[in-house]
Write an enzyme that holds these catalytic residues in place. Structure first.
Site, PDB file in Angstrom:
ATOM      1  CG  ASP A 312      -2.052   1.161   1.286  1.00 48.77           C
ATOM      2  OD1 ASP A 312      -3.132   1.036   0.659  1.00 48.77           O
ATOM      3  OD2 ASP A 312      -1.699   2.132   1.886  1.00 48.77           O
ATOM      4  CG  ASN A 320      -4.035  11.186  -5.931  1.00 49.45           C
ATOM      5  OD1 ASN A 320      -3.423  11.088  -6.629  1.00 49.45           O
ATOM      6  ND2 ASN A 320      -5.014  10.017  -5.616  1.00 49.45           N
ATOM      7  CG  ASP A 329      -3.845   8.467 -12.691  1.00 50.90           C
ATOM      8  OD1 ASP A 329      -4.256   7.915 -11.661  1.00 50.90           O
ATOM      9  OD2 ASP A 329      -4.422   8.913 -13.346  1.00 50.90           O
ATOM     10  CD  GLU A 356      -4.665   4.089  -1.531  1.00 54.98           C
ATOM     11  OE1 GLU A 356      -4.892   4.197  -0.603  1.00 54.98           O
ATOM     12  OE2 GLU A 356      -5.221   4.150  -2.570  1.00 54.98           O
TER      13      GLU A 356
END
Length: 448
Positions: A312, A320, A329, A356
């Site tokens: 993770d 983000n 991304d 993620e």
């Protein structure tokens, strides 16, 4: 008697002489109009067909033929009329008024009007029934079907000569000619490199059952079927030949094969897309679930360890929010590339688990080796030094939980197998949660 009277008398005598010639001619003389209806008929129609001229006039030649024969001859005559050409030796079967079959040989020449249009035909019919013997209607129908069959049919005797050859075979082997092949050597029209008749007879003498023979001719593909013809004492006396044009069939087969190949490629691509994450190009959760089930069963069957890594990205939501989803991304694609680089074997499966989170299935891998893989990934990402201003580490890091199936419990039935695979995920997820709770950017491991 005046000169004019003498001339008229001479004309009458000439006309009478011509009528007597027509009446006593052994051949039947006739004329038809452009629609094929008799406009003139000599008295000999009574001898040939059993009908006097008055019952023939206004009708067509095909009205006196069996239906199948009328169709066959009608098609031939239509082709002749279309070309407005003379013809000779047109063999046709006719029904006499008494029910018998009479075989006639017909010849004719075209008649033209003053404006050059086709006015009809004038010709003669000759009775050739005595030359070929009596025929019954059933035999005539079979012969007509044989002659008109679209498949090229023929019979070859032991000398290699054609005994029979229908119209399709004549056109195939001698295109553009109306000549018959009967009595001619098959080798003159079918070279040995196309169809070796001598070899075929040798193989039939050995009682060999011949498969269909391929035949290439004039840029087209044919299939020749060959059967033995034997006498009552089982002696081989000839062979039958049936040649079918399979050019279009093979073209369709090739197209079908190509279409099937395209469908297979498309299905494979759809299957790949259905099991691939579009962002990272890694296998997706569906592929992960299928693979984990398969590898769990293999581990139990072969008595080998199985490890699972759950990965993770730390503080990814903050990343983000600060850098934008496009940067997020790119971060996920970077991690996917690192996962591909650290797996060493084709059986190892890196996947995008969701969001993620990522996973790696490691068949035949114990706990120590799995932890090494996890640490290698963590250090590789740490070394990339991707800035993350909202993380205490100042860069992108990951937390990893590993679960290993080392001991081999006794498992039976698909339900228990599914439960065992699910327990691997559950243990790895607990280890991942523990790694994050203990400060992130670390690996926690456990055994199932």
């Amino acid at each position: 008697m005046t000169t004019e009277d003498a001339a008229r008398d001479a004309d009458r005598r000439e006309i009478q002489r011509l009528r007597e010639l027509i009446a006593h001619n052994s051949d039947w003389l006739w004329e038809v109009d452009a629609q094929g209806r008799y406009t003139f008929c000599s008295e000999h129609s009574l001898a040939l067909l059993g009908y006097p001229p008055q019952e023939v006039l206004g009708r067509t030649p095909f009205d006196f033929m069996p239906p199948a024969e009328a169709a066959r001859v009608g098609a031939e005559f239509a082709a002749i009329v279309a070309e407005r050409r003379p013809f000779a030796g047109l063999i046709n079967r006719n029904l006499h008024a008494d029910g018998r079959i009479r075989v006639l040989e017909t010849s004719g020449i075209p008649l033209f009007a003053d404006d050059g249009s086709l006015a009809g035909y004038r010709g003669i019919d000759r009775d050739i029934t005595p030359l070929i013997g009596s025929l019954n209607p059933r035999l005539v129908q079979l012969e007509a079907l044989y002659a008109a069959a679209p498949v090229a049919l023929g019979l070859i005797d032991r000398t290699g000569c054609f005994v029979t050859a229908n119209r399709a075979l004549c056109q195939l082997l001698n295109p553009g000619s109306d000549a018959s092949l009967i009595g001619l050597l098959a080798a003159d029209y079918l070279p040995a490199d196309q169809l070796d008749v001598t070899e075929l007879f040798t193989r039939l003498l050995d009682a060999e059952r011949l498969p269909a023979q391929p035949l290439e001719r004039d840029g087209r593909t044919y299939q020749a079927s060959v059967q033995a013809v034997r006498a009552s004492d089982d002696a081989l006396i000839g062979l039958t030949l049936a040649i079918t044009d399979v050019t279009e069939l093979q073209r369709i087969r090739r197209q079908l094969a190509e279409t099937n190949a395209q469908l297979e490629r498309a299905n494979a691509r759809l299957s790949e897309l259905a099991e691939t994450d579009h962002l990272t190009a890694l296998p997706n959760r569906r592929r992960f679930d299928e693979t984990l089930q398969i590898e769990t069963a293999r581990a139990l069957r072969e008595g080998t360890p199985l490890s699972l890594l759950l990965i993770d990205v730390d503080f990814f939501k903050r990343y983000n929010d600060r850098y934008g989803h496009q940067a997020g991304d790119e971060c996920l694609r970077l991690l996917a590339r690192l996962l591909r680089e650290i797996v060493q074997r084709p059986t190892d499966l890196p996947c995008r688990f969701g969001g993620e989170e990522f996973a790696i299935v490691l068949p035949a891998t114990g706990a120590a080796a799995a932890q090494q893989v996890a640490e290698r990934l963590r250090h590789r990402l740490h070394g990339c030094a991707v800035p993350h201003g909202s993380s205490p580490a100042g860069r992108i890091t990951v937390s990893i939980g590993t679960a290993t199936l080392d001991e081999q419990p006794t498992v039976t039935g698909p339900l228990r197998l599914g439960e065992l695979a699910a327990s691997l995920v559950e243990v790895a997820d607990r280890c991942l949660y523990l790694a994050k709770r203990e400060g992130r950017n670390q690996v926690m491991a456990a055994r199932v």
